[in-house]
Design an enzyme around this catalytic site. Structure first.
Site, PDB file in Angstrom:
ATOM      1  N   THR A  12      21.463  -9.130 137.673  1.00 15.28           N
ATOM      2  CA  THR A  12      21.600  -9.138 139.134  1.00 15.28           C
ATOM      3  C   THR A  12      23.031  -8.876 139.572  1.00 15.28           C
ATOM      4  O   THR A  12      23.269  -8.244 140.604  1.00 15.28           O
ATOM      5  CB  THR A  12      21.123 -10.487 139.699  1.00 15.28           C
ATOM      6  OG1 THR A  12      19.738 -10.651 139.405  1.00 15.28           O
ATOM      7  CG2 THR A  12      21.307 -10.564 141.215  1.00 15.28           C
ATOM      8  N   THR A  98      20.463 -13.564 134.755  1.00 12.51           N
ATOM      9  CA  THR A  98      20.206 -15.004 134.613  1.00 12.51           C
ATOM     10  C   THR A  98      18.850 -15.325 133.988  1.00 12.51           C
ATOM     11  O   THR A  98      18.663 -16.413 133.454  1.00 12.51           O
ATOM     12  CB  THR A  98      20.285 -15.699 135.982  1.00 12.51           C
ATOM     13  OG1 THR A  98      19.316 -15.123 136.868  1.00 12.51           O
ATOM     14  CG2 THR A  98      21.674 -15.569 136.589  1.00 12.51           C
TER      15      THR A  98
END
Length: 281
Positions: A12, A98
């Site tokens: 991300t 993540t």
């Protein structure tokens, strides 16, 4: 002058919205470093002697971490070891998605064999988000990797202003700005205005060898225990060639009779079964 290598893998922190919806990893390590100036966080990007940090960038992948395989996380571990074979490097920062960061943290945590710090970081909000957390997390991670206090602390995660030890770390929340935590321990420290500050010393295990090709090719499946669970998924894992199975039972790790019988069958075939609890702690 501290030299820190920023090793980018995607995630991300490097993603941008795509026309067909969702976000896709795009930015390189150099892009991530260059973006720090737009957020007023470029106090060390020029290699200014007053800042005392010189940055170097390297890319190993540009993809979302939910697509990572054993080979991908192994490649990260080998890249970190290669970078730290250089005497002019003082630390490594790895930017990572993540979703599966906890797996890469675990592999690095078990194989890292150097007093110099390896710091992972990422983002919950992409660079094109109005309140992206990536630049601040990257800035904090670089400062942590360059700090003498981080030597001997092993592999670390810096996220949301907190410093965590790699082993035993989990992503506990989908959306929170600080999604990571240990179920039975707290943060090692925090990144303050004055720099990283540690509250505790990390426990680092005796390092294991770096993974080889056999690691890349292994199949390890996960089976969950729940009311009414039979052994169908366990048998499917064995039939498709699993060399290991992790069974997450209820409570203290109780798998139930059907799974217990299947575990006995698996171990009799030489398959390694790891029994844990679905409670997470």
């Amino acid at each position: 002058m501290n030299r820190i290598v920023v090793l980018a893998t995607g995630g991300t922190i490097s993603s941008h919205r795509s026309p067909d919806g969702g976000s896709r990893a795009k930015d390189s390590a150099a892009d991530l470093i260059g973006a720090l100036s737009a957020h007023g966080l470029d106090d060390f990007t020029s290699g200014d002697a007053h800042a005392g940090i010189e940055l170097e960038s390297e890319d190993i992948a540009v993809q979302n971490s939910f697509n990572f395989s054993f080979a991908d996380i192994s490649r990260v571990a080998h890249a970190v070891a290669r970078i730290l074979s250089r005497e002019d490097v003082d630390g490594v920062v790895v930017t990572h998605g993540t979703d599966t960061m906890e797996e890469t943290l675990a592999l690095l945590g078990f194989t890292h064999d150097d007093p110099r710090p390896v710091v992972l970081t990422g983002a919950q909000r992409s660079p094109d988000h109005s309140d992206s957390d990536g630049p601040r997390n990257l800035h904090d991670a670089i400062r942590t990797a360059a700090s003498p206090a981080s030597r001997g602390q092993g592999v670390l995660l810096v996220f949301g202003g907190e410093i965590h030890s790699a082993l035993g770390l989990r992503k506990n929340h989908t959306l929170a700005p600080q999604p990571f935590g240990h179920r039975s321990a707290g943060a090692l420290g925090a990144v303050l205005e004055s720099g990283p500050r540690y509250f505790a010393q990390a426990l680092t295990p005796e390092p294991l060898p770096l993974p080889n090709d056999a690691f890349h090719q292994q199949r390890v499946d996960m089976v969950l225990g729940y009311p009414g669970a039979d052994a169908a998924l366990m048998h499917a894992a064995l039939e498709t060639g699993a060399t290991g199975v992790v069974v997450l039972g209820a409570g203290a790790g109780n798998p139930g009779v059907p799974l217990t019988d299947a575990i006995a069958q698996a171990t009799a075939q030489g398959v390694l079964v790891g029994l844990g609890t679905r409670t997470g702690a």
